[in-house]
Design an enzyme around this catalytic site. Structure first.
Site, short mmCIF file in Angstrom:
data_model
loop_
_atom_site.label_atom_id
_atom_site.label_comp_id
_atom_site.label_asym_id
_atom_site.label_seq_id
_atom_site.Cartn_x
_atom_site.Cartn_y
_atom_site.Cartn_z
N ALA A 29 10.48 -8.86 4.08
CA ALA A 29 9.01 -9.89 3.50
C ALA A 29 8.64 -8.73 2.52
O ALA A 29 7.15 -8.21 2.47
CB ALA A 29 7.94 -10.20 4.79
N GLY A 33 8.74 -7.91 -0.66
CA GLY A 33 7.54 -8.61 -1.48
C GLY A 33 6.89 -9.14 -1.63
O GLY A 33 6.28 -9.26 -2.50
N ASP A 34 6.34 -9.71 -0.10
CA ASP A 34 6.04 -10.73 0.10
C ASP A 34 4.78 -9.60 0.12
O ASP A 34 3.69 -9.81 -0.16
CB ASP A 34 5.95 -11.45 1.41
CG ASP A 34 6.79 -12.55 0.85
OD1 ASP A 34 7.02 -13.07 -0.18
OD2 ASP A 34 7.25 -12.90 1.37
N1 LIG Z 1 13.36 0.76 1.27
C1 LIG Z 1 12.15 0.79 0.47
N2 LIG Z 1 11.63 2.17 0.12
C2 LIG Z 1 10.40 1.93 -0.35
N3 LIG Z 1 9.42 0.90 -0.75
C3 LIG Z 1 10.51 0.14 -0.72
C4 LIG Z 1 11.33 -0.15 0.04
N4 LIG Z 1 12.13 -1.74 0.16
C5 LIG Z 1 10.96 -1.87 -0.15
N5 LIG Z 1 10.08 -1.23 -1.22
C6 LIG Z 1 9.37 -1.50 -1.74
O1 LIG Z 1 8.47 -3.07 -1.72
C7 LIG Z 1 8.46 -3.34 -2.88
C8 LIG Z 1 9.38 -4.72 -3.06
O2 LIG Z 1 10.12 -4.89 -1.86
P1 LIG Z 1 11.96 -5.32 -3.08
O3 LIG Z 1 11.94 -4.58 -4.19
O4 LIG Z 1 12.87 -5.63 -2.11
O5 LIG Z 1 11.46 -7.05 -3.33
P2 LIG Z 1 12.03 -8.19 -2.85
O6 LIG Z 1 13.75 -8.38 -3.66
O7 LIG Z 1 11.33 -9.28 -3.85
O8 LIG Z 1 11.86 -8.30 -1.59
P3 LIG Z 1 12.11 -9.99 -1.06
O9 LIG Z 1 13.24 -10.21 -0.56
O10 LIG Z 1 11.20 -9.54 0.36
O11 LIG Z 1 11.33 -10.60 -0.75
C9 LIG Z 1 9.74 -2.71 -4.06
O12 LIG Z 1 9.26 -2.91 -5.05
C10 LIG Z 1 8.85 -1.47 -3.18
O13 LIG Z 1 7.26 -0.96 -3.81
MG LIG Z 2 11.13 -11.87 -3.65
#
Ligand SMILES: Nc1ncnc2c1ncn2[C@@H]1O[C@H](COP(=O)(O)OP(=O)(O)OP(=O)(O)O)[C@@H](O)[C@H]1O
Ligand SMILES: [Mg+2]
Length: 316
Positions: free
Chosen positions: A258, A260-261
């Site tokens: 979450a 990303g959410d």
């Molecule tokens: N390990 C981390 N350390 C710091 N910030 C993080 C980390 N993981 C995620 N984030 C923050 O959260 C945002 C969204 O995470 P991510 O890039 O994993 O999105 P996502 O792949 O769409 O995730 P989801 O699988 O939840 O949909 C990133 O752009 C970053 O700002």
């Molecule tokens: Mg996502």
């Protein structure tokens, strides 16, 4: 519209800060097992747990927790899961008055098996989410069109998203679309997407291009106004009128579910009152905080936590 994404995001709208989310609500039904059963086999489970989820509902809750005035639009079934999902959103202050009960479908579910090793297997049944159709859009369009920001994902029929984008009036909300799960969006009216927020995997599968910057630029060429690529522990990359990296916040990661959410909900809220780069910073902080706690909705941060992290970085 696109050019002012980097500025104040343009027009004054009635209901300043109001965010409309049109999307999915699911009950995540998690069965914890020592190991996965083979086909035909029965194994003893350790526990069965229910968690409110669905990207639409998660992002609505994420936006509400960081201070947005949020209305969620979608469908649930006439069943106990549906009621629990609506209660969960109400508990976070999300307005669910526009949600409809699908007469012929069950509430969407994700059945998740989790092994002791952490390995999992998931089966999603969209159920009522699949009944979010054109006729529903027609019924709620006037309310959605009055929002400041419209936040979308791809867990409802793509056809409905396309119709909604087409039907938005000229004086429309800022549209933020999370292209997850990745589906072919090439037939959507991409010029109506002000901010597209794929992660890198989605960016590549949307375009067939493995280089992130080139993939983003091809979406811009196709009409998307701005691409904000979520890049996990590397923060986010913005491609649009300007191209830049927004660095991550360093946190103790427990579970990235979450993130990303949290990012999308926070971005929608922040876009209403600050320039894009600062809004992405705010969203990065929310995403980072979501990784510090287990689970989906329970891990979504509140505004004070996000502001606390932003202030901490400023002092450092
Ligand atoms: N390990 C981390 N350390 C710091 N910030 C993080 C980390 N993981 C995620 N984030 C923050 O959260 C945002 C969204 O995470 P991510 O890039 O994993 O999105 P996502 O792949 O769409 O995730 P989801 O699988 O939840 O949909 C990133 O752009 C970053 O700002
Ligand atoms: Mg996502």
């Amino acid at each position: 519209m696109g050019d002012d994404v980097g500025g104040t995001c343009g027009r004054e709208r009635k209901g300043r800060g109001m965010i409309a989310v049109v999307g999915s609500a699911n009950m995540d039904v998690v069965t914890e097992v020592v190991r996965m059963p083979h086909p035909g086999e029965t194994v003893a489970g350790r526990a069965l747990r229910h968690y409110p989820g669905g990207k639409g509902a998660n992002q609505a809750v994420a936006a509400a927790r960081v201070g947005g005035s949020v209305s969620f639009y979608g469908k649930v079934g006439r069943d106990a899961y549906g009621e629990r999902l609506l209660d969960a959103m109400r508990a976070d202050g999300v307005d669910v008055a526009g949600v409809e009960i699908a007469p012929d479908a069950a509430t969407g579910t994700a059945s998740i098996w989790v092994e002791d090793t952490g390995e999992n297997a998931i089966a999603c049944v969209p159920g009522a989410n699949g009944a979010v159709d054109r006729a529903y859009v027609d019924r709620v369009l006037a309310r959605i069109a009055g929002a400041r920001v419209l936040l979308l994902q791809l867990e409802i029929p793509l056809e409905t998203i396309g119709y909604l984008l087409d039907r938005l009036p000229r004086e429309r909300p800022l549209v933020v679309l999370d292209p997850a799960p990745a589906r072919d969006i090439s037939r959507l009216r991409l010029s109506r997407i002000d901010v597209l927020t794929p992660n890198e995997t989605e960016l590549h599968s949307l375009t067939g291009i493995s280089d992130t910057a080139r993939a983003a630029r091809s979406l811009l060429a196709d009409g998307v106004r701005t691409v904000v690529c979520k890049a996990g522990e590397r923060g986010a990359f913005c491609f649009g009128v300007a191209t830049y990296h927004v660095p991550p916040f360093h946190v103790q990661v427990v579970d990235t579910t979450a993130a990303g959410d949290a990012f999308n909900g926070a971005l929608a809220v922040a876009l209403a009152d600050r320039p894009l780069e600062q809004a992405i910073r705010f969203a990065n902080a929310a995403g980072a905080l979501a990784t510090t706690k287990p689970g989906a909705q329970p891990s979504l941060p509140w505004r004070a936590e996000v502001e606390g992290l932003l202030a901490l970085e400023k002092r450092a």
